[in-house]
Design a protein around this motif. Structure first.
Motif, PDB file in Angstrom:
ATOM      1  N   ASP A 187     -72.040  17.155  16.441  1.00  0.00           N
ATOM      2  CA  ASP A 187     -73.219  16.470  16.951  1.00  0.00           C
ATOM      3  C   ASP A 187     -73.189  16.545  18.476  1.00  0.00           C
ATOM      4  OD1 ASP A 187     -71.471  14.487  17.906  1.00  0.00           O
ATOM      5  OD2 ASP A 187     -71.741  13.235  16.140  1.00  0.00           O
ATOM      6  N   SER A 188     -74.193  15.985  19.120  1.00  0.00           N
ATOM      7  CA  SER A 188     -74.307  16.126  20.571  1.00  0.00           C
ATOM      8  C   SER A 188     -73.137  15.473  21.303  1.00  0.00           C
ATOM      9  CB  SER A 188     -75.634  15.531  21.066  1.00  0.00           C
ATOM     10  OG  SER A 188     -75.704  14.146  20.752  1.00  0.00           O
ATOM     11  N   PHE A 189     -72.634  14.350  20.762  1.00  0.00           N
ATOM     12  CA  PHE A 189     -71.512  13.673  21.406  1.00  0.00           C
ATOM     13  C   PHE A 189     -70.256  14.547  21.369  1.00  0.00           C
ATOM     14  CE2 PHE A 189     -67.767  10.853  21.116  1.00  0.00           C
ATOM     15  CZ  PHE A 189     -67.873  10.218  22.353  1.00  0.00           C
ATOM     16  N   ILE A 190     -70.034  15.200  20.239  1.00  0.00           N
ATOM     17  CA  ILE A 190     -68.859  16.071  20.120  1.00  0.00           C
ATOM     18  C   ILE A 190     -68.992  17.261  21.065  1.00  0.00           C
ATOM     19  CG2 ILE A 190     -67.534  17.550  18.558  1.00  0.00           C
ATOM     20  CD1 ILE A 190     -68.323  15.721  16.267  1.00  0.00           C
ATOM     21  N   PHE A 191     -70.188  17.870  21.097  1.00  0.00           N
ATOM     22  CA  PHE A 191     -70.400  19.006  22.002  1.00  0.00           C
ATOM     23  C   PHE A 191     -70.159  18.595  23.455  1.00  0.00           C
ATOM     24  CE2 PHE A 191     -72.893  21.179  18.586  1.00  0.00           C
ATOM     25  CZ  PHE A 191     -72.220  22.386  18.635  1.00  0.00           C
ATOM     26  N   ASP A 192     -70.745  17.466  23.853  1.00  0.00           N
ATOM     27  CA  ASP A 192     -70.585  17.019  25.243  1.00  0.00           C
ATOM     28  C   ASP A 192     -69.116  16.754  25.571  1.00  0.00           C
ATOM     29  OD1 ASP A 192     -73.277  17.217  25.661  1.00  0.00           O
ATOM     30  OD2 ASP A 192     -73.697  15.079  25.431  1.00  0.00           O
ATOM     31  N   THR A 193     -68.400  16.152  24.631  1.00  0.00           N
ATOM     32  CA  THR A 193     -66.984  15.856  24.868  1.00  0.00           C
ATOM     33  C   THR A 193     -66.163  17.133  24.980  1.00  0.00           C
ATOM     34  OG1 THR A 193     -67.226  13.788  23.612  1.00  0.00           O
ATOM     35  CG2 THR A 193     -64.995  14.572  24.024  1.00  0.00           C
ATOM     36  N   LEU A 194     -66.428  18.099  24.100  1.00  0.00           N
ATOM     37  CA  LEU A 194     -65.699  19.369  24.168  1.00  0.00           C
ATOM     38  C   LEU A 194     -65.998  20.116  25.464  1.00  0.00           C
ATOM     39  CD1 LEU A 194     -66.019  20.635  20.474  1.00  0.00           C
ATOM     40  CD2 LEU A 194     -63.962  19.779  21.607  1.00  0.00           C
ATOM     41  N   PHE A 195     -67.257  20.068  25.909  1.00  0.00           N
ATOM     42  CA  PHE A 195     -67.601  20.724  27.172  1.00  0.00           C
ATOM     43  C   PHE A 195     -66.897  20.037  28.353  1.00  0.00           C
ATOM     44  CE2 PHE A 195     -71.494  22.693  25.184  1.00  0.00           C
ATOM     45  CZ  PHE A 195     -71.123  24.002  25.469  1.00  0.00           C
ATOM     46  N   LYS A 196     -66.809  18.702  28.300  1.00  0.00           N
ATOM     47  CA  LYS A 196     -66.068  17.997  29.351  1.00  0.00           C
ATOM     48  C   LYS A 196     -64.598  18.402  29.328  1.00  0.00           C
ATOM     49  CE  LYS A 196     -69.007  13.867  29.642  1.00  0.00           C
ATOM     50  NZ  LYS A 196     -69.090  12.409  29.399  1.00  0.00           N
ATOM     51  N   GLY A 197     -64.064  18.560  28.124  1.00  0.00           N
ATOM     52  CA  GLY A 197     -62.686  19.022  28.008  1.00  0.00           C
ATOM     53  C   GLY A 197     -62.503  20.410  28.603  1.00  0.00           C
ATOM     54  N   LEU A 198     -63.469  21.294  28.367  1.00  0.00           N
ATOM     55  CA  LEU A 198     -63.403  22.640  28.945  1.00  0.00           C
ATOM     56  C   LEU A 198     -63.447  22.596  30.464  1.00  0.00           C
ATOM     57  CD1 LEU A 198     -65.570  25.022  26.722  1.00  0.00           C
ATOM     58  CD2 LEU A 198     -63.128  25.107  27.171  1.00  0.00           C
ATOM     59  N   ASP A 199     -64.315  21.745  31.001  1.00  0.00           N
ATOM     60  CA  ASP A 199     -64.376  21.600  32.462  1.00  0.00           C
ATOM     61  C   ASP A 199     -63.033  21.161  33.016  1.00  0.00           C
ATOM     62  OD1 ASP A 199     -67.019  22.335  32.469  1.00  0.00           O
ATOM     63  OD2 ASP A 199     -67.797  20.295  32.515  1.00  0.00           O
ATOM     64  N   ALA A 200     -62.395  20.223  32.327  1.00  0.00           N
ATOM     65  CA  ALA A 200     -61.089  19.736  32.781  1.00  0.00           C
ATOM     66  C   ALA A 200     -60.035  20.837  32.690  1.00  0.00           C
ATOM     67  CB  ALA A 200     -60.667  18.521  31.953  1.00  0.00           C
ATOM     68  N   LEU A 201     -60.076  21.622  31.600  1.00  0.00           N
ATOM     69  CA  LEU A 201     -59.125  22.731  31.461  1.00  0.00           C
ATOM     70  C   LEU A 201     -59.303  23.752  32.577  1.00  0.00           C
ATOM     71  CD1 LEU A 201     -59.251  23.337  27.593  1.00  0.00           C
ATOM     72  CD2 LEU A 201     -57.413  22.258  28.895  1.00  0.00           C
ATOM     73  N   GLU A 202     -60.547  24.073  32.903  1.00  0.00           N
ATOM     74  CA  GLU A 202     -60.814  25.027  33.979  1.00  0.00           C
ATOM     75  C   GLU A 202     -60.307  24.495  35.316  1.00  0.00           C
ATOM     76  OE1 GLU A 202     -64.970  25.694  33.745  1.00  0.00           O
ATOM     77  OE2 GLU A 202     -64.823  27.145  32.092  1.00  0.00           O
ATOM     78  N   ALA A 203     -60.487  23.190  35.548  1.00  0.00           N
ATOM     79  CA  ALA A 203     -59.994  22.593  36.794  1.00  0.00           C
ATOM     80  C   ALA A 203     -58.468  22.663  36.857  1.00  0.00           C
ATOM     81  CB  ALA A 203     -60.470  21.148  36.901  1.00  0.00           C
ATOM     82  N   MET A 204     -57.805  22.445  35.713  1.00  0.00           N
ATOM     83  CA  MET A 204     -56.346  22.530  35.685  1.00  0.00           C
ATOM     84  C   MET A 204     -55.864  23.942  36.005  1.00  0.00           C
ATOM     85  SD  MET A 204     -55.375  20.312  32.299  1.00  0.00           S
ATOM     86  CE  MET A 204     -55.652  18.544  32.207  1.00  0.00           C
ATOM     87  N   VAL A 205     -56.513  24.931  35.393  1.00  0.00           N
ATOM     88  CA  VAL A 205     -56.116  26.324  35.646  1.00  0.00           C
ATOM     89  C   VAL A 205     -56.337  26.684  37.109  1.00  0.00           C
ATOM     90  CG1 VAL A 205     -56.620  28.739  35.094  1.00  0.00           C
ATOM     91  CG2 VAL A 205     -56.490  27.054  33.259  1.00  0.00           C
ATOM     92  N   GLN A 206     -57.449  26.237  37.679  1.00  0.00           N
ATOM     93  CA  GLN A 206     -57.698  26.511  39.094  1.00  0.00           C
ATOM     94  C   GLN A 206     -56.657  25.837  39.982  1.00  0.00           C
ATOM     95  OE1 GLN A 206     -59.870  28.713  40.461  1.00  0.00           O
ATOM     96  NE2 GLN A 206     -60.061  29.232  38.286  1.00  0.00           N
TER      97      GLN A 206
END
Length: 694
Positions: free
Chosen positions: A82-101
C-alpha cells in the motif's frame, strides 16, 4: 583479511543494487500485484545486506534486513503493498543511499534510522498484515493533555509508529507552531520550520497537510507529530529563532499521553515479530557476478524444466583515471601522426608514405576504440529521474507519467558528468510550471495524468536530448511582463520580439514567473544555469511551446569533447580551428554582396539575411584586414536557429584535432574555447562559434 581492498568494489556494487531497487520499486508501484518484480527487489536487498555485513557496515546491513523482512512477506503473499509501505521503503532507500555516500566520503556509513526501522517493524506485525488491504479509519481525537494543543487525527499506522518509537526510548514530540499575524509569506516561514524539522528527525503527521501549508491554506498555526533525537528545549529554541515565528510549543509525549490524544487502547506489545534470520555461517560478499545471482534466483522447482545457464558476463570495471590517461596518451599519438603525415608529404618517399598511411589506418581504428571506451549510455543519468518525478508529483499533488526513450544513446563521459544538473532543472521546471494540477487538466479537457517525455537520440555528430510535456505551455504575456519588469528587455524591444524570442527570455539570469517561492521554483535560479552549462559544453538549448499543448526543450550536445573534426583556417600568419559540427558550409564573399542594415553588415544566404562577422576584428588580428580585399573566404556557422558568416583569410583544410584547455590563467577569452597542437608543432586556437553569434 583487509576489507579496504574490496571497498571500491563494494561501493560500485552497492550503487548498482540501490539503482535496481529504485527502478523496481517504481515499477512495482505501477504493478503492485506483480510478484516477479518483488522477487527482483528482494534479491537486490538480500545481496546488499550480505555485502554490507561482510564489509562491517552494520547499520546499513541492519536497515536492509528490516526492508528485506517486509519484502519477504510481500513475495510470500502474506502482505499487500500500500502507499504507506511504498513510502517507507522509499525512505529506507534514501537512507541507504546516504549511508553509501558517507562511505564514499570516507565515513563509516552510520546514521540514525530508528524512525524508519520502527515503521518497517510496524509493517511486519500481524495486525498490520491483517488490515493491510483495507487501512483502518482514523481515530477521533481525544482531549489533549495539559500543554498539548491542536491535537490532530492519526491513523492506526501513524499512531503505531509513534507508540513503538516511545517504547524503544526515542523522543516523540507534539509541536505547535504559530506564525505572526502580520507575516506576509506564511508558507515560506512554514517551509523553513519544516525544513528544520526534517533535518532534525522524522515528521510522522502534520496538520494541516504539507500540501495545504505550501498553498497557505492555513490560519496562523500548524501542528506536527515527530520523532527526533534532539532535546525538546533545543528544538523549541531553533524554531523560535526563525524570523516571524510568534511561538513554538514542543511537548514530549509518553505512551499514556499519546493514547489519551488518540482515545486509543494501551500501547501494543513491543515484542518484535521480525522474521527469523536464516541460519548462516560467516557472511560472504554475494555479488561476485550478476550471472551468479540470476542463476540462484532461477533455480527450478521440482518437476520444472531446467532453465539454460545464463551467459557469463565478460565485462570488467576500469578506473576512469586510467581511461583519462589512455586518452591523453592517444592524443599525443594523434599529434605525432599528423606531424608524420606532413613530413611524408614533404619528403615524398613511397615506402615512408605507405608506412604512414598504414599507421594512419591503425591509429584511426585505435581512436574509435578509445572514444568508444569513454562513451557512456545516457541511462546512467536518466535512471535517477523516475524517482525524482514521482516524489515531485506527490509533493505537488499532481499525476505525472515520465516516458523515457533512447536511454541507450551514448555520450562522452565528460559530457555525461556535466549534463545531469541541467536536466534536473528542465524536468523540475516541467513538473512545476508545465504540468497542470488534476483539476486544471480536467477543466481543460485533458486526462488527469500529465506526461513528460525524456528522449535522447543521435543526429550527425551530435546527441539531442529533449524534455517535452503536455502541460499549459508558456504564458507569453506573463513572460514579457516579467522580462520588462526585470529589465531584461525594454517595452519597445518587447513589442518587436517573435514567439521564439519570447520563449528564449525564460533563460535570462534571475528570471522567474513563479508567483511564490518554494523549494522547487521561484528563486530565479535554474534555466539560466541550464543554458550556461550547455553552452560551456559546446552545445545549445532551444524551446518550443504552444499554449495549452505543452512545451519542449531541446538540448544539442557534441558526441565528444576530446577529439573533434575541425576546419583549419588562417588569419594572416595565425592559424585557427573551427569545429566542423558548427559549420554549415564555406564559400567566397565579394564586397558587392555585403548589405548594410542599421549599421550592421549582412548577406543574403538561403533566402534569409544573416550577419557578417569579422574574425580578424573579434580577435584583433595584427597582420590581416579583410577590408583591403575585394573578396574573402567565409565560413557559415550556426547556433541553434541563428546563423552567421565568419570572414577568414584562407582555408587550410579539414583535420582531426585534440582539444587542450588554456589553463586557469587564460579563462574567459572572447570567442576562444581552447587550443590544439598542429602537425608542424605550432599551436592553433580553437574558435567558439557560439560566441560569434549574438
Amino acid at each position: 583479511m583487509d576489507m579496504n581492498a574490496y571497498l571500491s568494489m563494494f561501493i560500485d556494487e552497492s550503487n548498482d543494487h540501490l539503482q535496481a531497487l529504485n527502478e523496481n520499486l517504481l515499477k512495482l508501484e505501477s504493478e503492485p500485484g506483480e510478484l516477479s518484480i518483488v522477487q527482483d527487489i528482494f534479491r537486490s536487498a538480500h545481496t546488499l545486506k550480505g555485502m554490507s555485513a561482510t564489509m562491517g557496515f552494520e547499520d546499513l546491513a541492519a536497515l536492509t534486513h528490516e526492508m528485506e523482512n517486509v519484502l519477504d512477506l510481500v513475495r510470500n503473499s502474506k502482505l499487500k503493498m500500500d502507499s504507506f509501505i511504498f513510502d517507507t521503503l522509499f525512505k529506507g532507500l534514501d537512507a541507504l543511499e546516504a549511508m553509501v555516500q558517507d562511505i564514499v566520503g570516507g565515513g563509516t556509513g552510520k546514521a540514525d534510522v530508528s524512525a524508519i526501522v520502527a515503521s518497517l517493524q510496524i509493517i511486519t506485525k500481524s495486525d498490520y498484515k491483517s488490515g493491510a488491504a483495507a487501512p483502518a479509519q482514523p481515530a477521533e481525537a481525544a482531549k489533549p493533555e495539559a500543554g498539548v494543543t491542536g491535537a490532530m487525527l492519526l491513523d492506526e499506522f501513524q499512531s503505531s509508529v509513534l507508540l513503538q518509537s516511545i517504547g524503544s526510548g526515542q523522543n516523540v514530540y507534539h509541536i505547535q507552531v504559530a506564525v505572526r499575524d502580520n507575516c506576509v509569506l506564511k508558507a515560506v516561514r512554514a517551509y523553513m520550520v519544516f525544513d528544520l524539522l526534517e533535518r532534525s528527525g522524522e515528521i510522522v503527521k502534520s496538520d494541516p497537510s504539507v500540501q495545504d501549508i505550501e498553498q497557505e491554506k492555513f490560519d496562523n498555526s500548524f501542528s506536527v507529530f515527530m520523532i527526533s533525537p534532539i532535546e525538546g528545549a533545543d528544538l523549541q529554541k531553533q524554531i523560535s529563532d526563525i524570523s516571524e515565528i510568534e511561538s513554538a510549543v514542543v511537548t514530549l509525549l509518553d505512551q499514556e499521553s499519546l493514547a489519551m490524544l488518540m482515545q486509543a487502547p494501551a500501547a501494543p506489545s513491543m515484542d518484535s515479530v521480525n522474521q527469523a534470520e536464516e541460519s548462516s555461517a560467516a557472511p560472504v560478499i554475494e555479488a561476485q557476478s550478476q550471472a551468479a545471482a540470476t542463476s540462484a534466483a532461477s533455480t527450478p522447482q521440482a518437476g520444472a524444466a531446467t532453465a539454460p545457464a545464463p551467459a557469463v558476463s565478460r565485462t570488467i570495471r576500469v578506473d576512469i583515471e586510467r581511461l583519462d590517461t589512455l586518452m591523453n596518451l592517444f592524443s599525443e599519438l594523434l599529434i605525432d601522426r599528423v606531424r608524420l603525415e606532413q613530413l611524408s608529404s614533404e619528403i615524398k618517399r613511397n615506402d615512408l608514405t605507405e608506412t604512414v598511411e598504414h599507421m594512419a589506418r591503425v591509429s584511426s581504428d585505435l581512436q574509435n576504440i578509445v572514444l568508444k571506451l569513454r562513451m557512456v549510455p545516457v541511462d546512467s543519468v536518466f535512471n535517477r529521474f523516475p524517482r525524482m518525478i514521482r516524489d515531485l508529483a506527490k509533493s505537488l499533488d499532481k499525476k505525472i507519467d515520465l516516458v523515457i526513450t533512447g536511454a541507450e544513446t551514448e555520450l562522452d563521459r565528460t559530457v555525461i558528468d556535466e549534463i545531469g544538473d541541467p536536466l534536473v532543472h528542465l524536468l523540475r521546471n516541467s513538473v512545476d510550471h508545465g504540468i497542470e494540477t488534476v483539476e486544471e487538466r480536467i477543466a481543460a479537457g485533458k486526462s488527469e495524468t500529465g506526461t513528460i517525455h525524456l528522449r535522447a537520440y543521435h543526429s550527425g555528430n551530435h546527441v539531442f536530448i529533449e524534455v517535452e510535456e503536455d502541460g499549459r505551455g508558456i504564458h507569453k504575456e506573463k513572460v514579457l511582463k516579467t522580462a520588462v519588469k526585470n529589465g531584461v528587455v525594454t517595452e519597445e524591444e518587447a513589442k518587436k520580439l517573435t514567439n521564439d524570442e519570447i520563449n528564449m527570455l525564460i533563460f535570462a539570469a534571475g528570471f522567474s514567473t513563479a508567483d511564490k517561492i518554494s523549494d522547487i521554483s521561484g528563486r530565479g535560479v535554474g534555466l539560466d544555469v541550464v543554458r550556461s552549462k550547455i553552452t560551456s559544453l559546446g552545445g545549445n538549448v532551444t524551446v518550443d511551446s504552444a499554449p495549452g499543448r505543452g512545451t519542449k526543450f531541446s538540448v544539442q550536445l557534441p558526441l565528444t569533447l576530446s577529439i573533434i573534426s575541425a576546419m583549419l583556417v588562417k588569419l594572416g600568419s595565425e592559424k585557427y580551428a573551427i569545429p566542423l559540427s558548427s559549420i554549415v558550409e564555406t564559400g567566397i564573399l565579394r564586397k558587392d554582396q555585403v548589405l548594410h542594415v542599421h549599421g550592421n553588415r549582412m548577406i543574403e544566404f538561403r533566402n534569409t539575411i544573416i550577419p557578417v562577422v569579422s574574425l580578424s576584428k573579434v580577435l584583433d588580428s595584427p597582420d590581416y584586414n579583410e577590408d583591403t580585399e575585394d573578396e574573402t573566404e567565409i565560413v557559415v556557422v550556426r547556433k541553434g536557429e541563428k546563423w552567421a558568416a565568419v570572414m577568414v583569410d584562407e582555408f587550410i583544410g579539414q583535420s582531426e584535432i585534440v582539444l587542450k584547455t588554456l589553463g586557469k590563467y587564460l579563462t574567459n577569452i572572447e570567442a576562444i574555447s581552447g587550443a590544439t597542437i598542429l602537425g608542424d608543432g605550432y599551436v592553433a586556437l580553437i574558435i567558439d562559434p557560439n560566441a560569434l553569434i549574438k
